[in-house]
Design a protein around this motif. Structure first.
Motif, short mmCIF file in Angstrom:
data_model
loop_
_atom_site.label_atom_id
_atom_site.label_comp_id
_atom_site.label_asym_id
_atom_site.label_seq_id
_atom_site.Cartn_x
_atom_site.Cartn_y
_atom_site.Cartn_z
N SER A 12 -5.68 -4.71 1.38
CA SER A 12 -4.76 -4.10 1.63
C SER A 12 -4.76 -2.51 2.62
O SER A 12 -5.87 -2.60 2.90
CB SER A 12 -4.05 -2.90 -0.29
N GLN B 75 6.69 -9.77 -5.21
CA GLN B 75 6.83 -10.30 -4.03
C GLN B 75 6.98 -11.98 -3.71
O GLN B 75 6.51 -11.79 -4.78
CB GLN B 75 5.93 -9.21 -3.36
N ASP C 34 0.27 -1.29 -1.82
CA ASP C 34 -0.24 -2.13 -3.11
C ASP C 34 -1.04 -1.90 -3.35
O ASP C 34 -2.14 -2.86 -2.22
CB ASP C 34 0.50 -3.42 -1.72
N MET D 299 9.17 1.17 5.28
CA MET D 299 8.61 0.83 4.52
C MET D 299 8.78 -0.30 4.33
O MET D 299 9.82 -1.26 4.79
CB MET D 299 7.71 1.39 3.90
N ASP D 300 7.81 -1.51 4.29
CA ASP D 300 8.29 -3.30 4.40
C ASP D 300 8.20 -3.17 2.48
O ASP D 300 7.49 -3.58 2.04
CB ASP D 300 6.96 -4.02 4.03
N LEU E 246 3.77 2.14 9.96
CA LEU E 246 3.85 1.91 8.21
C LEU E 246 3.23 2.68 7.24
O LEU E 246 3.27 2.68 5.74
CB LEU E 246 2.51 0.24 8.18
N PHE F 207 4.91 -10.22 7.31
CA PHE F 207 5.39 -9.12 6.92
C PHE F 207 4.67 -7.24 7.48
O PHE F 207 3.33 -7.43 7.17
CB PHE F 207 5.68 -8.87 5.44
N GLY F 208 5.31 -6.39 6.60
CA GLY F 208 5.05 -5.28 7.81
C GLY F 208 3.74 -5.37 8.98
O GLY F 208 3.19 -4.74 8.87
N THR G 224 -2.85 -12.28 -0.91
CA THR G 224 -2.70 -11.08 0.20
C THR G 224 -3.55 -10.67 1.78
O THR G 224 -5.16 -9.93 0.48
CB THR G 224 -2.06 -9.89 -0.86
N THR H 184 -3.82 -8.32 4.85
CA THR H 184 -3.13 -7.41 5.96
C THR H 184 -4.14 -7.68 7.03
O THR H 184 -5.59 -6.91 6.72
CB THR H 184 -3.56 -6.05 5.35
N GLY I 169 0.91 -8.69 8.34
CA GLY I 169 0.43 -8.86 6.67
C GLY I 169 1.29 -10.65 6.80
O GLY I 169 1.72 -10.78 6.48
N SER J 268 -1.02 3.03 0.87
CA SER J 268 -0.25 2.18 0.70
C SER J 268 0.67 1.78 -0.32
O SER J 268 -0.16 2.40 -1.37
CB SER J 268 -0.79 0.44 1.20
#
Length: 871
Positions: free
Chosen positions: A569, A160, A575, A426-427, A735, A727-728, A695, A697, A531, A573
């Motif tokens: 995460s 990503q 990820d 979904m993203d 989601l 995002f997301g 990352t 969330t 996210g 998901s």
């Protein structure tokens, strides 16, 4: 037949030649001047008969085409004179053929259509027995340099990115790819050039980008001066050097990246996660092109020979590793096996829908053939051969099948276009191009022709067996008097297939119900997430930790928020990260034998916000930071599987290959983490204060309306960093819909099949009873005249019909029970269910009642006087 005609014409030629010879002898006897004059005069006397025969033979080679055209034209006139019959038949065939063409389009797109590269049949994905697709990059280098079976071997990584354009910064998805990626695939650019091995030698020295065709059109308006322009990826400058072809999206049919970047830029693309030289990070996917003449078995043997040397070189990571090969396109065998099984299973069920439609067609043709017996008898009596009558009837069926096939193909093209524009909820750039190609057209044409021939043969044969004398005298033709009529067999087949399809529909719906009610281990209702990736935005570890704390505090202070937390995460998901785990005092497991656990890095209050029940121990707190002892929280199943103890509190374990021990301070309830179909995936939770991850969330539980909460969350985060792309963002339940997508897709597809089967079965049963009433009007009239009551009339009309329904249901039940195991293998939660089969039996009975209601009422209203006068 042509050979019979040729034999007769040969006899005719011999006779003509004999007469010419006799005439020539007579002329010579009468004083012809020469032999030549006698022969010429004899030929002139008889004319050019033999030459005419030769011309006929030449034209007869194409006579069959002329006959076919005449039969087709006559068939079209007949169908035009019977619009009601034609409409019902075409709709039935269009539904059956259209459904099959649409399903075949999906199977073609996912399984059959080759990748748009040179010689795609030579490509193979490397998998191993421990991490499946994942390979360490040092292992890739050794495999690339030591193998003797691949002409080229490249590595990729799905990543990503934060991509800046004139619309601002946005998160997108792309590929890290080794420099030989495009060369091995044999792909040529639509614009500019691709990067090559010489562009991918030094880490950080090749800031080049190749755009996908869609990205070039959407973000850069398709201008040719895009080459050489500088774009910012993760806020670093990259030069656009080329554009990929329109139909090229990499080696996965469902993942459509926006940009390709050289592998040596990995440190800049994934800041804080440098793994190119790490033998323990299995992050790369490896694909190779087999050398000509090399089989998959030979290649596997060569790879496993190299695997032995890799185990000697790095035993901790590679001992016991074995390689295997699979087809590219669906992440090897990870998705390939299940997707192929599901696709061909659905294609099989679609075939049953077509069989039901064809049984309807054959039933209608048989009834129509009975009504046309007088027409056939007249044609036979004036000299038509039985083969001619049979050919005409079969041609009419073929014309009808082709019209239905073209209509069904048009329907399939329309639905396939809508399906191609669909985006997964979904993203992640999941997309399928199911646009029909020549394979779909050929498939639709083939099943149309086969349908017309197979299900037109019996009616055509019956027409050819008509007794012309009996029919013209007003008697019943002999073939209609069979004890078990062909229409009865068709109705039984329809009911049996309908039973199977409705069973599949109900079993998939029961599976969907189980999926929606399966315990997840957390409560998504009332939870909203957002996210972002601080590494892509250029944050250092210190700045990133500070931003996470401030963002969490800002959301906690929003009105109506009950609790808030963050993690790297969320369960279910895409990820997900996994780590090897083993208990204290146990030796490090060999490769392939290690237990893997899904790993989450979470803030305090994560479990309360997610609705995860804490069974024992404590939650994380602010004191669980980098200076405190390492701690971990595990799910309940973890203790049983790793320690053989339901209460692992206080025990210690290893996570990953490091020597650090983590103490278990809490135990949560079990749940679903990798997929809904998992039996019990191990999961562990680490404190975010000890394990920084870029990352992030954010998770918020609130009673506020969804749109209002999302708006406030965006405003709060924009005040902290207005350029940070999110995002997301949305409800947690929405989601997670990708995890439920297989169950939803199977339920929708099989429900559509069940509805079509019900419609076709109702049509078939209605036609059977209506035809029986029409044929027995005279008999019913006599019975009513001599005192038969309504019950006796109903028994007369429906007695045989309900026997056929019972026989079809019994056969369908046996087939449905046999297919339940197959259903359970392709649909999560579907299994043999007596209640479902009982419900199907009730449905079939209800269909019978609905289908026979109108014809039965007509039978009860028959006026005996009118019926007898009509006869």
């Amino acid at each position: 037949m042509f050979w019979r005609r040729r034999r007769h014409d040969s006899d005719f030629r011999a006779e003509v030649e004999a007469h010419i010879a006799l005439e020539a002898d007579r002329l010579r006897a009468d004083g012809a001047t020469s032999e030549v004059d006698a022969e010429s005069s004899a030929h002139r006397e008889f004319g050019n008969v033999l030459r005419s025969q030769e011309q006929f033979y030449e034209s007869s080679r194409w006579l069959w085409l002329d006959h076919l055209g005449r039969d087709a034209a006559y068939g079209l006139r007949v169908l035009r004179r019977n619009p009601g019959f034609t409409l019902v038949a075409v709709i039935s065939l269009a539904l059956g053929i259209g459904v099959n063409a649409l399903v075949f389009s999906v199977v073609n797109a996912l399984v059959l259509r080759p990748l748009p590269v040179d010689h795609p049949e030579q490509l193979r994905v490397l998998e191993n027995n421990q991490f499946h697709l994942g390979q360490s990059f040092p292992n890739y280098r050794d495999l690339r340099d030591q193998n003797q079976v691949f002409s080229g071997l490249f590595a990729t990584r799905v990543v990503q990115l934060e991509l800046d354009s004139h619309e601002g910064a946005a998160r997108t998805w792309g590929y890290l790819a080794t420099g030989n990626y495009f060369d091995v695939l044999g792909v040529r650019p639509a614009l500019g050039r691709f990067f090559h091995p010489e562009d991918d030698q030094v880490p950080g020295a090749s800031p080049y980008a190749v755009l996908s065709y869609a990205t070039w059109q959407a973000r850069f308006a398709g201008t040719r001066d895009v080459l050489g322009k500088t774009i910012r990826i993760n806020r670093q400058p990259y030069t656009i050097i080329g554009v990929a072809p329109r139909d090229f999206h990499g080696t996965e049919v469902f993942y459509w990246p926006e940009v390709w970047v050289p592998m040596m830029m990995q440190a800049q693309i994934e800041p804080g996660n440098v793994w190119l030289d790490n033998t323990g990070s299995f992050n790369a996917w490896v694909i190779g092109r087999l050398k000509p003449g090399v089989t998959a078995v030979q290649a596997t043997a060569n790879l496993n020979t190299i695997a032995h040397s890799l185990a000697l070189k790095n035993p901790a990571q590679n001992e016991g590793m074995q390689f295997s090969l699979s087809q590219p396109g669906l992440m090897g065998d990870v998705f390939g096996g299940p997707v192929r099984a599901f696709s061909f299973g659905v294609l099989l069920l679609a075939g049953l829908v077509l069989l039901t439609a064809c049984a309807n067609l054959a039933s209608m043709l048989t009834a129509r053939g009975t009504d046309r017996q007088r027409e056939v008898a007249i044609r036979l009596s004036v000299g038509a051969t039985r083969w001619r009558v049979q050919r005409q009837a079969l041609t009419e069926t073929l014309v009808l099948a082709l019209i239905g096939g073209m209509t069904g193909l048009g329907l399939a093209i329309l639905l396939a276009g809508l399906l191609s524009t669909w985006r997964a909820p979904m993203d992640f750039p999941v997309q399928f191009d199911v646009t029909p190609d020549w394979r779909v057209f050929l498939f639709a044409a083939a099943i149309s022709v086969v349908t017309g021939i197979l299900f037109g043969l019996a009616p055509a044969r019956n027409a050819a067996r008509t007794d012309a004398n009996a029919v013209l005298k007003g008697e019943t033709s002999g073939w209609r008097g069979r004890r078990i009529a062909f229409r009865d067999v068709l109705v039984v087949s329809q009911v049996a297939i309908c039973f199977v399809l409705v069973s599949a529909c109900l079993l998939s719906l029961r599976g969907l119900q189980r999926t929606l009610t399966v315990p997840l281990g957390f409560e998504p209702l009332g939870v909203t997430v957002a996210g972002f990736d601080l590494g892509l935005a250029g944050y250092s570890a210190e700045r990133g930790r500070d931003f996470q704390r401030r963002a969490l505090a800002a959301l906690e202070n929003l009105p109506g928020v009950k609790s808030a937390a963050y993690s790297n995460s969320i369960p279910l998901s895409i990820d997900e990260n996994t780590s090897t785990v083993y208990a204290e005092n146990n030796p490090a497991p060999r490769a392939g034998e290690a237990r893997l656990a899904t790993t989450y890095e979470v803030s305090p209050n994560f479990f309360a916000t997610m609705g995860i029940q804490m069974l024992a121990g404590r939650d994380f707190n602010l004191h669980d930071d980098s200076k405190s002892p390492k701690v971990v929280i595990v799910i309940h199943a973890f203790g049983r599987q790793l320690f053989g103890d339901d209460n692992p509190l206080g025990k210690r374990m290893h996570i990953g290959a490091g020597a650090t021990l983590f103490e278990i301070v809490g135990v949560t309830e079990d749940g679903k983490y990798g997929s809904l179909a998992e039996s019990q995936q191990l999961a562990i939770f680490l404190p975010a204060g000890q394990q920084y991850n870029t990352t992030t969330t954010l998770i918020v539980r609130s009673a506020l309306p969804q749109e209002e909460l999302i708006s406030r969350m965006r405003q709060a985060l924009a005040q902290l960093d207005p350029d940070l792309p999110l995002f997301g963002v949305g409800a947690l339940g929405s989601l997670l819909s990708f995890a439920f997508l297989p169950a939803h897709a199977s339920a929708i597809a099989l429900s559509a099949f069940g509805i079509l089967a019900i419609m076709l079965a109702v049509t078939g049963i209605y036609g059977l009873v209506s035809y029986a009433v029409a044929q027995r009007t005279h008999e019913i009239g006599i019975r009513v005249a001599i005192g038969a009551g309504p019950a006796q009339v109903i028994k007369l009309v429906l007695g045989r019909t309900f026997k056929l329904l019972a026989a079809g249901s019994a056969i369908g039940l046996v087939l449905a029970i046999a297919g339940a195991r197959f259903m359970s293998s392709i649909i999560f939660g579907a299994s043999a269910d007596p209640m479902a089969f009982f419900a199907v039996a009730l449905t079939i009975a209800a269909l019978g009642a609905i289908s026979t209601w109108a014809p039965t009422r007509r039978a009860l209203r028959i006026d005996p006087t009118s019926a007898l006068r009509h006869e």
